[in-house]
Write an enzyme that holds these catalytic residues in place. Structure first.
Site, PDB file in Angstrom:
ATOM      1  N   GLY A  35      -2.662   3.025   1.454  1.00  0.00           N
ATOM      2  CA  GLY A  35      -1.809   1.887   0.600  1.00  0.00           C
ATOM      3  C   GLY A  35      -2.351   0.706  -1.003  1.00  0.00           C
ATOM      4  NE  ARG A  36      -5.953   1.048  -5.364  1.00  0.00           N
ATOM      5  CZ  ARG A  36      -6.151   0.461  -5.481  1.00  0.00           C
ATOM      6  NH1 ARG A  36      -6.004  -1.467  -5.940  1.00  0.00           N
ATOM      7  NH2 ARG A  36      -8.077   0.937  -4.941  1.00  0.00           N
ATOM      8  N   GLY A  37      -0.976  -3.225  -1.762  1.00  0.00           N
ATOM      9  CA  GLY A  37       0.217  -4.560  -2.178  1.00  0.00           C
ATOM     10  C   GLY A  37      -0.381  -5.354  -1.655  1.00  0.00           C
ATOM     11  N   GLY A  48      -3.682  -6.611  -1.164  1.00  0.00           N
ATOM     12  CA  GLY A  48      -5.008  -5.753  -0.072  1.00  0.00           C
ATOM     13  C   GLY A  48      -4.674  -4.398  -0.523  1.00  0.00           C
ATOM     14  CB  ILE A  49      -7.125  -1.744  -0.876  1.00  0.00           C
ATOM     15  CG1 ILE A  49      -6.743  -2.023  -2.697  1.00  0.00           C
ATOM     16  CG2 ILE A  49      -6.304   0.066  -0.481  1.00  0.00           C
ATOM     17  CD1 ILE A  49      -8.035  -1.825  -2.942  1.00  0.00           C
ATOM     18  CE  LYS A 107      -1.991  -4.878   4.014  1.00  0.00           C
ATOM     19  NZ  LYS A 107      -0.699  -5.690   4.281  1.00  0.00           N
ATOM     20  CG  ASP A 114       7.827  -9.140   0.768  1.00  0.00           C
ATOM     21  OD1 ASP A 114       8.691  -8.531  -0.079  1.00  0.00           O
ATOM     22  OD2 ASP A 114       6.283  -7.964   0.848  1.00  0.00           O
TER      23      ASP A 114
END
Ligand code: NAG
Ligand code: NAG
Ligand code: NAG
Ligand code: NAG
Ligand code: NAG
Ligand code: NAG
Ligand code: NAG
Ligand code: NAG
Length: 816
Positions: free
Chosen positions: A525-527, A530-531, A550, A647
Site C-alpha cells: 500500500g501507499r500512504g 511512504g510505501i 514501511k 489520523d
C-alpha cells in the site's frame, strides 16, 4: 435496644442541661487577641455548646501543629477543618486576629505560615465561633464554612466552584489524591487528581445535575441541618446525593460528610454521648466499590503492584501479593516491590528458567491495565509456559478458557474482584531467595512520572479531494498549529533518552530489509508517509516471520532530526492487542524504514467499502468498533508516552488473522517531526475525519481522535464513506455525519443501514451505536466523551444519553 435508646435520651437531656451552662461562654475573639501553639493546651476557643474547639492540634508523631477545628467532646478529636495543611506550624507559632488581615499564623521566628488576607472583603470587627462548627470573621465576609478542607458539617454548603480535597493519608493533612467539586456546569463530581500538577482523572461519581431534559443545573451542594445531602438545582429541586433523606437525628448524633484520603466520600455519625464507646460509623458512602475505579495515569487506588479489596464499610484495603512487600512499610496504601529480581537470559546463562521460578496461583484478581500481550487461543499450560520463558512477564492472567494476558511491572489498578469468575492469576516468583538483589526503584519511578505527550499522525490526510478552496486555508492554519506544537514537543522529547533501555526494537541493516522484501518487490500500500512492502525476516529463534516494511518518504525526513530513535522507542514501547506492533527499524544514510507486524486481512477500508452486495458481518463490525476504541484508550491514557493519533481513518486500521482491529501509523507525525513546508504535500483532503479544532485556533487534544472515531463508527455502521458524491436529489446524504443525525432525529435509522438485515434486526444496538457516534462528532470538543467513556458506552456499562445536534454553532467553513 429500647432501653439503650432510653438511656441515651436521658443522658442527652442531662447534656442539654450542661449545655445551657456552657452556652454562657463568650465564643468571640476580639481584634488583637492571639494564641500560641503549646503542647499542653491547644484550645483557643470553644463553640458556645462546647461541641467544637478551635485552636492548635498537634500532628501525630511530630512537634508540629495544625490550626484547626475539631470535635471537642469526643475522645477521637476528629478534625473537621484545617488551615495550614501544607505548612504545619512548629511549636511556639502564633495565630493572631487583626482587622486588615483577619487571622494571621506566624512561626516563632516570624515567618508567615498562613493568613486570610486575600480572602477578606472588608475590615474584620471580631471573630465568632458558632455552634455549627463555623468560625466567622464578622465584617470580613470570611468563614471556615466557605473554605472547607475535606469535611462538610450539617448546615454547610458548597457553592459552584467549591470543592473538598482529601488528605494525603489519614494522619497527613497535605493535599491528597482525591477531589470533590461542584463544577461550574452544576455537576457534582468526584475524581482523583495527578499530583503535583493537579490535573483531574475521570470522575467516578457524578450527580448528573447539568442542564438537560431530566434535571436542571446544580447551584449548591447542601448538607442541611438534618444531615440530608443534596444538590440544589436552579429549579429549586433537590437532587439526592445520599440515596434518601438521612434518618439520623442531629440532636443525638454528630454528623459529618468527609472525602476520605482513599477517595471514599461518606457521611458518618457519632453518638453525642457515647455510652459503650461507640465511635464514628458510616451512614452511607460513595462509590460502591472504589477498588474498581481505574486511575489511568497512576497506580490506582492502591500503590503499584498492590491489590485492593473492599472492607465492610466500603473503604479500600491494600495488600501486597505473596513475595512482594511494601516499599514504605509505614504506608500500607503505598506501592509494593517484589522481594526478588527476575533476570533476562544474559544474566542467567545455562539455567533452566523452571529451576529458578515458580508460580503463585491466585483467583479472582486482576491488574487490568498492565498487559503487554494477549495470547489466544492458549490453554492454561501454554499460558504458564509462555510467561515462564518471557523475562518481562511477572504475571499471567488466564481467563475465558483460552485467553492469556502477560503483564509486566509495575502492575497498576490491582483489585480482588469476585465478578472475574474464572480468572486465574499466575504470579511468577523466584524459587530461591538467597541471592536477593533489590529492584532498582528508579524503574518504577520512571514510568510513574511520565506525563509526556506525543502529538502524532498526519494532520490532514482525508482522501476526498473535493474541497480545494478550503484546503488552502486549512493548510495555513494547520501548519501554524504544527509549528506551535512542535516547540512543546521538542522540549518534551529531550528527556526521552532513557527510553532505549526499555524498548526492544530490532535494528535492521538496509541490505537485510532489501533482501527481506526481495528488493522492495511486493507493494502492500501507499500512504502519506511512504510505501509499504511485504517482507519476510528471520526471527531470533531461526523461524521466519512475515512483516510489513514501511519505507518512509525521504523528502519528509528532517536530516537534523536526532530524536528519531527516541521517538521510535516510544512507539516501540506500546503493547496492545488493538495496535500494530513496531518490530524494528533501519537507519541508513537518508533512508528510514520501519518494520511492522504483518496484518493478513488488509484494512478496515477495504473490509467496509467493498463492492459486493452482501455487507460484512454485523457482529464482527461491532467487535471492530470496540477494538478500535480500546486501542485509542490505550494510546490516550494507558501507554507510557501518551499518544494522540490525529489520523484515525479506515485506511489506518488494519485487520489481523483473527479479524481484530489494529490501529497503525500512530506516532509517525512526531517521528517525522512534521516539517511544515514539506508535509503540506501530504495534505490532500479535509472534511471527513478531521475535527474542527484543526481549523480554528483551538488546542489539539485527544478529543480530535474521538471525533475521527465517531466518523469511522458511522462508516462501520453504514458501510459507506464519510463523504460521497451524490446526485442533486440525494445531496443531504453526501456528508455522513449530517445525514446520520437527520436519520436519527427523524427516527429513520433504517435508511442508514439499508439492506443490512443483521443490523436491522439488532435495532437496539444500532440506535445505541449511532447515538455514541453522534456524541463523538460533536463540534464542541468538550461535549465529546473520552475514548474510555466510549468504551463504557459500547460495553453497556454506561447508559447513552440523547445526543444533541452536532454543530450548535453555525459551521465556520462552507463546503464548496
Ligand atoms: C463577648 O465578647 C465581645 C468582645 O470581647 C463583646 O463585645 C461581647 O459583648 C461579649 N458578649 C457577651 C454575651 O458577653
Ligand atoms: C485550656 O484553654 C482553655 C481556653 O483558653 C481554658 O478555658 C482551659 O481552662 C484551659 N485548660 C487547661 C487545662 O489549661
Ligand atoms: C499573607 O500571605 C501572603 C501570601 O502568602 C503574604 O504575601 C502576606 O504578606 C501575608 N500577610 C501577612 C499580614 O502576613
Ligand atoms: C452563626 O453565625 C452567623 C453569622 O455570625 C449567625 O448569623 C448565625 O445566627 C449563627 N448561628 C448560630 C447557630 O449560632
Ligand atoms: C505529608 O506528606 C508530605 C508529602 O509526602 C511530606 O512532605 C510531609 O512531610 C508529610 N507531613 C507529615 C506531617 O508527615
Ligand atoms: C427534551 O427537550 C427538547 C428540546 O428542549 C424537546 O424537544 C424534547 O421533547 C424533550 N424531551 C423530553 C423527553 O422531554
Ligand atoms: C430523594 O430523597 C427524598 C427525600 O428523602 C425522597 O423522597 C426521594 O425518593 C429521593 N429520591 C431518589 C431518587 O432517591
Ligand atoms: C525465603 O522465602 C521464604 C518463603 O517466602 C522465607 O520464609 C524466607 O525467610 C526467605 N529467606 C530469605 C533469606 O529471605
Amino acid at each position: 435496644m429500647a432501653s439503650s435508646l432510653l438511656l441515651s435520651f436521658l443522658l442527652y437531656s442531662l447534656i442539654l442541661q450542661s449545655v445551657g451552662v456552657v452556652a454562657q461562654t463568650n465564643s468571640t475573639i476580639a481584634i488583637g487577641d492571639s494564641f500560641t501553639a503549646e503542647t499542653s493546651n491547644s484550645t483557643w476557643l470553644l463553640s458556645p455548646s462546647g461541641d467544637f474547639a478551635f485552636g492548635f492540634l498537634p500532628i501525630q508523631d511530630t512537634d508540629l501543629f495544625l490550626l484547626s477545628i475539631w470535635y471537642a467532646k469526643i475522645p477521637e478529636k476528629t478534625v473537621v477543618w484545617y488551615a495550614n495543611r501544607e505548612i504545619p506550624a512548629p511549636k511556639g507559632s502564633k495565630v493572631e486576629l487583626n482587622a486588615d488581615d483577619g487571622l494571621v499564623l506566624t512561626s516563632p521566628n516570624g515567618v508567615g505560615l498562613w493568613n486570610t488576607t486575600e480572602e477578606l472583603s472588608a475590615k474584620v470587627s471580631h471573630g465568632v465561633f458558632n455552634d455549627t462548627g463555623n468560625f466567622v470573621l464578622e465584617g470580613g465576609g470570611w468563614e471556615t464554612f466557605k473554605y472547607p478542607s475535606d469535611t462538610l458539617l450539617p448546615s454547610q454548603f458548597l457553592q459552584k466552584g467549591g470543592s473538598l480535597s482529601s488528605r494525603l493519608k489519614e494522619s497527613n493533612f497535605s493535599k491528597g489524591r482525591f477531589e470533590l467539586v461542584l463544577q461550574n456546569d452544576g455537576n457534582l463530581v468526584i475524581h482523583s487528581i495527578n499530583l503535583p500538577s493537579g490535573s483531574a482523572n475521570e470522575n467516578y461519581y457524578e450527580s448528573g445535575t447539568v442542564e438537560s431534559n431530566t434535571s436542571s443545573a446544580g447551584t449548591q451542594l447542601v448538607f442541611d441541618r438534618s444531615g440530608y445531602l443534596y444538590v440544589l438545582g436552579e429549579n429549586n429541586e433537590k437532587y439526592n446525593v445520599s440515596e434518601q433523606e438521612s434518618k439520623v437525628s442531629t440532636t443525638l448524633y454528630y454528623l459529618r460528610a468527609t472525602l476520605n484520603f482513599d477517595g471514599v466520600f461518606a457521611v458518618y455519625k457519632h453518638p453525642k454521648n457515647s455510652i459503650d464507646g461507640e465511635g464514628w460509623t458510616t451512614v452511607w458512602s460513595k462509590p460502591d466499590n472504589i477498588c474498581t475505579y481505574i486511575v489511568s495515569a497512576g497506580s490506582g487506588v492502591c500503590g503499584y503492584n498492590s491489590l485492593c479489596t473492599l472492607e465492610v464499610d466500603k473503604r479500600p484495603k491494600c495488600q501486597c501479593p505473596k513475595r512482594y512487600s511494601l516499599v514504605d512499610p509505614e504506608d500500607p496504601f503505598g506501592s509494593c516491590k517484589p522481594d526478588f529480581i527476575q533476570g533476562c537470559a544474559e544474566d542467567e546463562p545455562s539455567k533452566n528458567r523452571n529451576d529458578l521460578y515458580e508460580f503463585e496461583t491466585m483467583t479472582d484478581i486482576d491488574w487490568p491495565y498492565s498487559d503487554f500481550v494477549l495470547q489466544k487461543p492458549f490453554n492454561e499450560k501454554q499460558c504458564k509456559e509462555s510467561c515462564m520463558e518471557d523475562c518481562m512477564c511477572y504475571v499471567a492472567i488466564f481467563r475465558y478458557g483460552d485467553s492469556c494476558w502477560k503483564k509486566r511491572l509495575p502492575l497498576s489498578n490491582g483489585r480482588v474482584d469476585a465478578t472475574l469468575n474464572d480468572a486465574k492469576a499466575f504470579l511468577k516468583v523466584r524459587k530461591d531467595n538467597t541471592s536477593l538483589v533489590p529492584l532498582n526503584p528508579t524503574i518504577v519511578n520512571k514510568t510513574n512520572n511520565r506525563e509526556t505527550l506525543v502529538l502524532a499522525g498526519s494532520v490532514l490526510l482525508g482522501s476526498s479531494a473535493v474541497l480545494n478552496a478550503v484546503l488552502i486555508v486549512a493548510i495555513c492554519i494547520s501548519t501554524s498549529l504544527i509549528f506551535k506544537y512542535k516547540k512543546k514537543l521538542r522540549r518534551v522529547s529531550k528527556s526521552d533518552a532513557s527510553f532505549e533501555i526499555e524498548s526492544h526494537l530490532r535494528c535492521f541493516t538496509y541490505a537485510e530489509l532489501e533482501e527481506a522484501t526481495n528488493g522492495f518487490d511486493k507493494e502492500l500500500g501507499r500512504g502519506a508517509f511512504g510505501i509499504v512492502y511485504e517482507g519476510v525476516v528471520n526471527n531470533n529463534t531461526a523461524s521466519k516471520a512475515r512483516v510489513a516494511v514501511k519505507k518512509l518518504n525521504s523528502f519528509m525526513l528532517d536530516q537534523a532530526h536526532k530524536e528519531f530513535r527516541n521517538e521510535l522507542n516510544a512507539i516501540g514501547l506500546t503493547h496492545h492487542k488493538n495496535l500494530v506492533r513496531l518490530l524494528g527499524f533501519c537507519e541508513s544514510g537518508s533512508e528510514r524504514l520501519l518494520v511492522y507486524e504483518y496484518m493478513s486481512n488488509s484494512t478496515l477500508a477495504s473490509f467496509l467499502f467493498n463492492e459486493e452486495k452482501q455487507k460484512p458481518n454485523w457482529k464482527l463490525r461491532l467487535e471492530l468498533a470496540i477494538g478500535i476504541a480500546r486501542g485509542l484508550v490505550y494510546l490516550h491514557e494507558e501507554c507510557i508516552t501518551r499518544i494522540i493519533h490525529c489520523d484515525i481513518k479506515p485506511q489506518n486500521i488494519l485487520l489481523d488473522d483473527y479479524f481484530n482491529a489494529r490501529i497503525s501509523d500512530f506516532g509517525l507525525a512526531k517521528l517525522l517531526n512534521m516539517n511544515q513546508s514539506k508535509t503540506n504535500t501530504g495534505i490532500r483532503g479535509i472534511k471527513g475525519y478531521v475535527a474542527l479544532e484543526w481549523f480554528k485556533n483551538m488546542p489539539i487534544t485527544a478529543k480530535v481522535d474521538v471525533y475521527s472515531y465517531g466518523v469511522v463508527l458511522l462508516e462501520i455502521i453504514s458501510c459507506r464513506k464519510c463523504v460521497e458524491e451524490m446526485d442533486e436529489e440525494d445531496e443531504d446524504k453526501a456528508i455522513l455525519t449530517d445525514w446520520a443525525y437527520d436519520c436519527y432525529n427523524d427516527g429513520a435509522l433504517d435508511a442508514l443501514v439499508e439492506g443490512d438485515n443483521e443490523a436491522l434486526e439488532d435495532k437496539e444496538n444500532l440506535e445505541k451505536l449511532v447515538m455514541i457516534a453522534l456524541w463523538c462528532v460533536q463540534e464542541d470538543p468538550c461535549l465529546r466523551p473520552t475514548m474510555r467513556n466510549v468504551v463504557h458506552m459500547l460495553e453497556g456499562t454506561v447508559e447513552v444519553q440523547v445526543p444533541p445536534y452536532p454543530s450548535p454553532i453555525s459551521i465556520q467553513y462552507s463546503l464548496n
